[in-house]
Structure formats: C-alpha cells, structure tokens
Design an enzyme around this catalytic site. Sequence first.
Site, PDB file in Angstrom:
ATOM      1  N   LYS A  44     -10.386  -0.633   7.833  1.00 13.22           N
ATOM      2  CA  LYS A  44      -9.083  -0.341   8.428  1.00 13.22           C
ATOM      3  C   LYS A  44      -9.368   0.191   9.829  1.00 13.22           C
ATOM      4  CE  LYS A  44      -5.200   2.847   7.872  1.00 13.22           C
ATOM      5  NZ  LYS A  44      -4.129   3.161   6.920  1.00 13.22           N
ATOM      6  N   ARG A  57       0.908  10.291   0.367  1.00 19.20           N
ATOM      7  CA  ARG A  57       1.328  11.384   1.258  1.00 19.20           C
ATOM      8  C   ARG A  57       2.628  12.027   0.809  1.00 19.20           C
ATOM      9  NH1 ARG A  57      -0.668   8.070   5.967  1.00 19.20           N
ATOM     10  NH2 ARG A  57       1.402   7.235   6.358  1.00 19.20           N
ATOM     11  N   GLU A  63       0.877  -1.183   0.000  1.00 17.20           N
ATOM     12  CA  GLU A  63       0.000   0.000   0.000  1.00 17.20           C
ATOM     13  C   GLU A  63       0.905   1.220   0.000  1.00 17.20           C
ATOM     14  OE1 GLU A  63      -2.658   0.435   3.419  1.00 17.20           O
ATOM     15  OE2 GLU A  63      -2.448   2.608   3.210  1.00 17.20           O
TER      16      GLU A  63
HETATM   17  C1  3PG Z   1      -1.078   4.443   7.917  1.00 15.09           C
HETATM   18  O1  3PG Z   1      -0.954   5.343   7.117  1.00 15.09           O
HETATM   19  O2  3PG Z   1      -1.782   3.456   7.704  1.00 15.09           O
HETATM   20  C2  3PG Z   1      -0.370   4.566   9.223  1.00 15.09           C
HETATM   21  O3  3PG Z   1       0.332   5.756   9.286  1.00 15.09           O
HETATM   22  C3  3PG Z   1       0.537   3.429   9.514  1.00 15.09           C
HETATM   23  O4  3PG Z   1       0.767   3.450  10.878  1.00 15.09           O
HETATM   24  P1  3PG Z   1       2.162   2.958  11.473  1.00 15.09           P
HETATM   25  O5  3PG Z   1       3.201   3.867  10.920  1.00 15.09           O
HETATM   26  O6  3PG Z   1       2.028   3.074  12.978  1.00 15.09           O
HETATM   27  O7  3PG Z   1       2.377   1.537  11.043  1.00 15.09           O
END
Ligand code: 3PG
Length: 220
Positions: free
Chosen positions: A134, A50, A46
Amino acid sequence: MMNDPIDAIFDRIRQHGILPVIEIDSLEQALPLAETFLNAGLPLLEITLRTPVALQSIQAIARARPQILLGAGTVLDRPQAEQAAEAGAQFLVSPGLPEDALHWAQQRRLPFLPGAVTPNEILHGIRLGCRYFKFFPAGVMGGLAAIRAMSDPYPGVGFIPTGGINSDNLSEYLRDERILAVGGSWLAKRQAIAGGQFEHIRTGIVQALQAVRAIRHGRR
Ligand code: 3PG
C-alpha cells in the site's frame, strides 16, 4: 503459482482495479453499503478498524454476503489481525509494516498488504515475503512519479496507492502496470454512509468501474 491462495486474492483485487476503503460508524449501514457495492459490480471492500463497529460490520458482511472479497484495514498489530480474521476478513491491510501481524498472517496464508513509501521500506517488506504494498499516503508522498522512480530495482512488486485518490486522478495511476489497484475512501465517504446516500454511492462506483474498464481495455 496460479493456485496460490494469496496470489488468487491479489489477482481478484487487480481485476477490480479499485479497493474501496470504508470507515463505518453504524452497524445498520453495513449490509446496505455492502449491497450497494455488490449491485454496482464491485464485490470488494476494505473495512478499516478505526471505528467501534468495524469488526461487527466485517462479521455481518462476511456472513450475509460471502461473495464479497472482504478485507480489514488499519491493522496495526497481531491482536487486530487475529480479530479481523476471526470476524471474517479475507485479507489484511496496514498503513505500515507491523511484523507481528504480518508473520501471523503468513502462517495462516492470509494476504497482508503492508504500507511502504521508501526504497528501504519496500526492501524490508520484500525480505519479509511481501510483493504488494500500500503506497500511503499516495498524494503527499509523491504519487505515481515516486512509485515509478523507486520501483525499478524491485521488479515484480505491485502497489495499491491510497490517500488522495479520487475520480479525477485514478486513471493516471491505473495506466501504470505496477499499480495493482487504487485504494481510497472517495467512493463511500464516512458522511455519505452515515447519511444513507447509497444511490449516490452506487452511481460513483459505476462511473469509477467504467474508468477502470476503459483503461484496462485500452479504449482511451
Ligand atoms: C486509508 O485508510 O487507506 C486512507 O485513509 C484512505 O485515504 P483517502 O481517504 O484519502 O482515500
């Protein structure tokens, strides 16, 4: 509904058990990173929308490595959903439930994973046709205990907890059959990607997949 294309993609995500969330800053790192996941046995990514090169990275990976199941994350509205699909994303992930993006994806039969952390958000998503959510940010929203407490009224619903997942707590989540997969950035941190630490990343993926297999095959 075995041949439903949306079910088929969620089924592939379930089989892998881990949905790696990738923030990528340099297009040059896209293919080496994809190759690392492929070689380690996890052909699933995924890419979050960003960073400025996220769409180009999706396009590059989709073209060069079509065997990877490739999704776009941080989809906040319909234009982003359209751009991600155009670039080659096969599924879309959002921290929330942008209805314009969801409706567009549903018309295209493109799997959409909305974020939901309350009974009302889950119900809202179900009423709009979603079955998988999610659960984000999992760690601070109560983790597996919260998922268990909330999901009894919603049989058949599955979750991909994300946010605060790592090699220490992934097993706990994956033991619950409501958990489709765990998501997160711990396997390939932004800095590790930028620093080209692909061997370190590969080792972490292999270890995480061993943990998934051990749980799924009941060897623990
Ligand atoms: C996301 O975008 O799904 C989260 O920022 C992932 O979270 P993590 O960095 O704590 O794994």
